[in-house]
Each structure stands twice: as C-alpha cells, then as structure tokens.
Write an enzyme that holds these catalytic residues in place. Structure first.
Site, PDB file in Angstrom:
ATOM      1  N   LYS A 236      -1.059   6.692 -25.417  1.00 47.22           N
ATOM      2  CA  LYS A 236      -2.351   7.350 -25.587  1.00 47.22           C
ATOM      3  C   LYS A 236      -2.347   8.458 -26.683  1.00 47.22           C
ATOM      4  CE  LYS A 236      -4.043   6.188 -20.483  1.00 47.22           C
ATOM      5  NZ  LYS A 236      -5.178   5.530 -20.837  1.00 47.22           N
ATOM      6  N   ARG A 310      -6.254  -4.148 -15.656  1.00 47.86           N
ATOM      7  CA  ARG A 310      -6.868  -5.271 -15.846  1.00 47.86           C
ATOM      8  C   ARG A 310      -5.816  -6.769 -15.548  1.00 47.86           C
ATOM      9  NH1 ARG A 310     -10.425  -5.223 -20.591  1.00 47.86           N
ATOM     10  NH2 ARG A 310     -10.295  -3.141 -19.861  1.00 47.86           N
TER      11      ARG A 310
END
Ligand code: MN
Ligand code: MN
Length: 460
Positions: A236, A310
């Site tokens: 990130k 997820r």
C-alpha cells in the site's frame, strides 16, 4: 482507560436543564423568568437546533436550555453532553422530546476517549445527567466502546494472539467454548488464511468461539481480523497504510456484538469466527500470480495481495456455511470502493435476503446508525475472471469494487439460510460529538437491534 461517570442518582442536587424543540424554542425562552430572558437576549442567543443557552440561576450557578432538532437521536444527545459545562444536570422540561434510549446511548458515547497511552488524562470531566439509565442503552454503548478500543489499539499491542486472547476472555466469562486453529492444521484446513498470514512474524490463526444455546436459531458472525495490512507485496502507498491498525475492525465489531447479544439475552446459538492475521511483507509472503486452493475447493489466483480480506473471509465463511446456519453475518473493512461509494458513515450492506435487509436498514435509520444496501449484481462476477483459476481475488477493473468483493464472498456461501455482508470503515476521520477521531464500531448497534428482532420473530 479513564472511567467515565455519565449518570448521577436522583437525589443529588443538580442544575436545571431545559430541552426544547426548535419550533417551540422561541416560546420556551419567552416563558423563562425575566432575568434569564434578558440575559439570553443581551448575549445574542438564537434558538436554533444544536444551540445551548446558559444563564446564571438565582444561586449564581448555570442553568441551561438546549435546542433539539426534530426527532433527535443519540448524536444530538452526545452533542448536548459535550456542550454542557461539567457538573450534575437534571432535565426540568422537555424530557419527552428525546427517547431515553437515545439520550442514554449518546450521553455515554460522548464520554469515549482512548487514553491508554497517555500518562495522565488532562481532559476535563464531562457533565453528568440525573437519569435512570436504560440497561439496553448501557449494554450497546459498552459494546461500542469495547470495539472502538480494540480498533484504536495499535498493531504493536494487538496482533493475532491478542485478538485470540480477547475471544478467550469472552468465552471464559460466558461459559463458552473456544477452538483455535494455527500452524500446520491451519495450512491444511484453512489454506487461504494461512497463505495471507504466513509471512507475519506473529502466526496466523482461526479463532472459533461458541456460546451454545440448544434449540435456539443458529447465528454465525464472521469478522475480518487483519491486525495490520501492509498490502503485502503489492504494498500500500503510505497514506493508505497509515490507519491499517483498523483492519481488524470487523473482528472488533463481531466480538463487541457477541458481548451485546449475550448481555441482552438474545435467544441465539452464537458462534463467532475470527480469522486473525498480519498481512506482512517478508520472504514467505504470498505473491501476485500465485494460485491458492481454498477450503471449499475453489481456486483463487492472486491478482493483488492487498485484496487479502476476502481470502481469509472465504475460508471462514466456508466453515460457517458447512453447518447451514440460520443467519450468517460477516463484517469487514473490506474495500476502499465502499468508501468511495458511500463515504465513512454508511456501511455498505449486501444480502440476497430482503427481509433481513429491511430489518437492518430500519434499525439503523431509526436509531442514528444508517446503512445503505448495495446490489449483488451477479454479472459483475466476470470482473473477477482468471485465465488460470476459478476466481481472481482482485480483477483488473476499478469499477464496482465493493460489489465484486461481495460477489467473491458469496461464492463461499451456499447453505446458510440468510447471509449478510457489511463492508465497513470502522474509523472516524474527524471528531464529532460521541464520535471522536479514531476507531468506530461500524454496524454494531443496528446489527444488535436487528438480530434481536430477528431472534424474537423466530422464537415466537
Ligand atoms: Mn488489503
Ligand atoms: Mn485489508
């Protein structure tokens, strides 16, 4: 944490507090004693919602009048407490203008401060209110505070082991059972959780907490427990990594929710699953292009290691789904796309079940915690097509990211009677009354109220 003392017993001497609706505020001010009226006129008080008037009473101490908007909720109550000078207050007029549940909930939440790392709290004490606190308000406020404090705790002091310890404590206090899977068993039985967490210096695990209630409807809560999300190898950027201690917000919410449901004595057989990992950068990290086989058997190509939530949820949902629960709820700080669509205050709600969607939306809207439903538009599954595996975890499109994440999760749920997914922010970027900058328990209160009603309907 500093102990907040929000409510005063009825016998204490307290200062008078007038509550008035905006439409009647002018008349209410006109009905005050002459000196108070003159004081307010001379100090330029305007009777608009959210304004507080203070004047010296006969004894030289302050009296107060607070102007409420139409149908005030908990946040207006929090604003009132924040505006009042410290001391004990008693509502002498207009008590019927605000629901005591909202008043108590907002009043208590206005006292939340995360000061674990401060040498001494320099904050001034807040106002106390003479009020017989409704137990439900206290239970929900305490659950929110519990979850916020977990989110606010930095990753340096809250890793997978600490998250497990929180669940263990919860189980021990409530005669619950707990099972934790880690190491080789995790790699074998929950390969996606293991793959995401294996590079972390703190070992990944699946925490499985059960508060049994034979014969009651079976509820499974699943909370994303990424204790810190670097994004993995597809690292990130700094601005997006800054608050990633909050990436276990879903776990915090479901653990707080479990506490609340238990304290409210909601008749459910309750199971809580928390996949707890660090998404770290190290030699053992999973890689873009890797193909992983999930617990359910579906294979997933890793399009981006930052779409890790997820993956860990998929294995936890698969486990939950194997028991065909009556209600399966997952809560996760899952996508930036949900924030782009709905901003920080509105959790994105996904479920194929119109009945539970209505229950949850109504509970949220009625009590100051709105959510917004987004569609499970199946054709968008094509955005997660992989040339080599059953699914890609990220896909190459920037469109509909919250929806595609929800569709990804849906592939792992088949047998649960009702499945609900909340994509939450769990953070306040700015300070508002009752909602200081920092961790938030997004979705907790409406979920507690909706599950309570759902269980009542099932039990009758
Ligand atoms: Mn991520
Ligand atoms: Mn994440």
């Amino acid at each position: 944490m500093a102990v907040d003392d929000p409510f005063a017993p009825a016998h204490v001497p307290a200062r008078p507090l007038h509550l008035v609706g905006e439409a009647e505020a002018g008349a209410a001010v006109g009905a005050l004693a002459e000196p108070a009226r003159r004081w307010l006129a001379a100090t330029g008080f305007t009777a608009r919602a959210g304004r507080l008037a203070l004047w010296p009473d006969d004894d030289g101490l302050p009296a107060a009048l607070f102007v409420l908007p139409e149908s005030p909720g908990p946040w207006e109550a929090a604003a009132l407490r924040q505006a009042l000078p410290p001391g004990d207050w008693r509502i002498v007029a207009g008590a019927d203008l605000v629901d005591p549940f909202h008043l108590a909930l907002g009043w208590r939440l206005a006292g939340y401060r995360f000061d674990r790392y401060r040498q001494a709290s320099e904050a001034t004490p807040l106002a106390r209110l003479v009020l017989d606190e409704p137990p439900r308000a206290r239970i929900l406020a305490e659950a929110v505070v519990f979850a916020r404090a977990l989110v606010d705790t930095p990753a340096s002091d809250l890793g997978p082991a600490e998250l497990e310890a929180v669940a263990r404590e919860l189980a021990a206090e409530r005669d619950g059972r707990i099972e934790v899977t880690s190491g080789e068993a995790l790699a074998r039985d929950f390969p996606l959780i293991h793959a995401v967490g294996r590079a972390g210096a703190r070992p990944p695990r699946l925490v499985d907490l059960h508060l049994p209630r034979p014969g009651a409807p079976r509820l499974v809560l699943v909370g994303k427990g990424v204790c810190f999300d670097t994004g993995g190898l597809d690292l990130k950027p700094a601005q997006f990594m800054r608050h990633m201690k909050k990436d276990m917000g879903g776990a915090a919410v479901v653990l707080g929710l479990a506490r609340a449901l238990h304290a409210l004595e909601v008749a459910v057989d309750l199971r809580v699953l928390v996949p707890a990992v660090d998404n770290a950068v190290a030699g053992a990290a999973f890689r873009p292009g890797d193909v992983l086989r999930s617990r359910r058997g579906l294979t997933v190509e890793i399009g981006n290691t930052d779409a890790e939530g997820r993956l860990i949820l998929a294995d936890a949902l698969a486990l939950a789904d194997e028991t065909a629960p009556d209600l399966l709820v997952d809560v996760a700080t899952l996508t930036g796309a949900a924030r782009i669509a709905l901003g920080p205050d509105l959790p994105a709600l996904f479920t194929p079940d119109d009945g539970f969607a209505a229950l949850l939306s109504e509970a949220g809207a009625a009590h100051g915690f709105p959510l917004w439903r987004l569609p499970l538009h199946e054709p968008y599954l094509r955005l997660l097509e992989s040339p080599v595996a059953d699914l890609d975890n990220a896909g190459s499109s920037r469109f509909a990211g919250a929806i595609t994440a929800a569709l990804f999760l849906r592939r792992f749920v088949e047998r649960a009677a009702v499945w609900v997914h909340l994509d939450v922010y769990c953070w306040n970027d700015e300070s508002r009354p009752g909602r200081p900058r920092g961790g938030e328990a997004s979705g907790l209160v409406p979920l507690a109220l909706a599950v309570e009603r759902w269980a009542e309907a099932r039990g009758s």
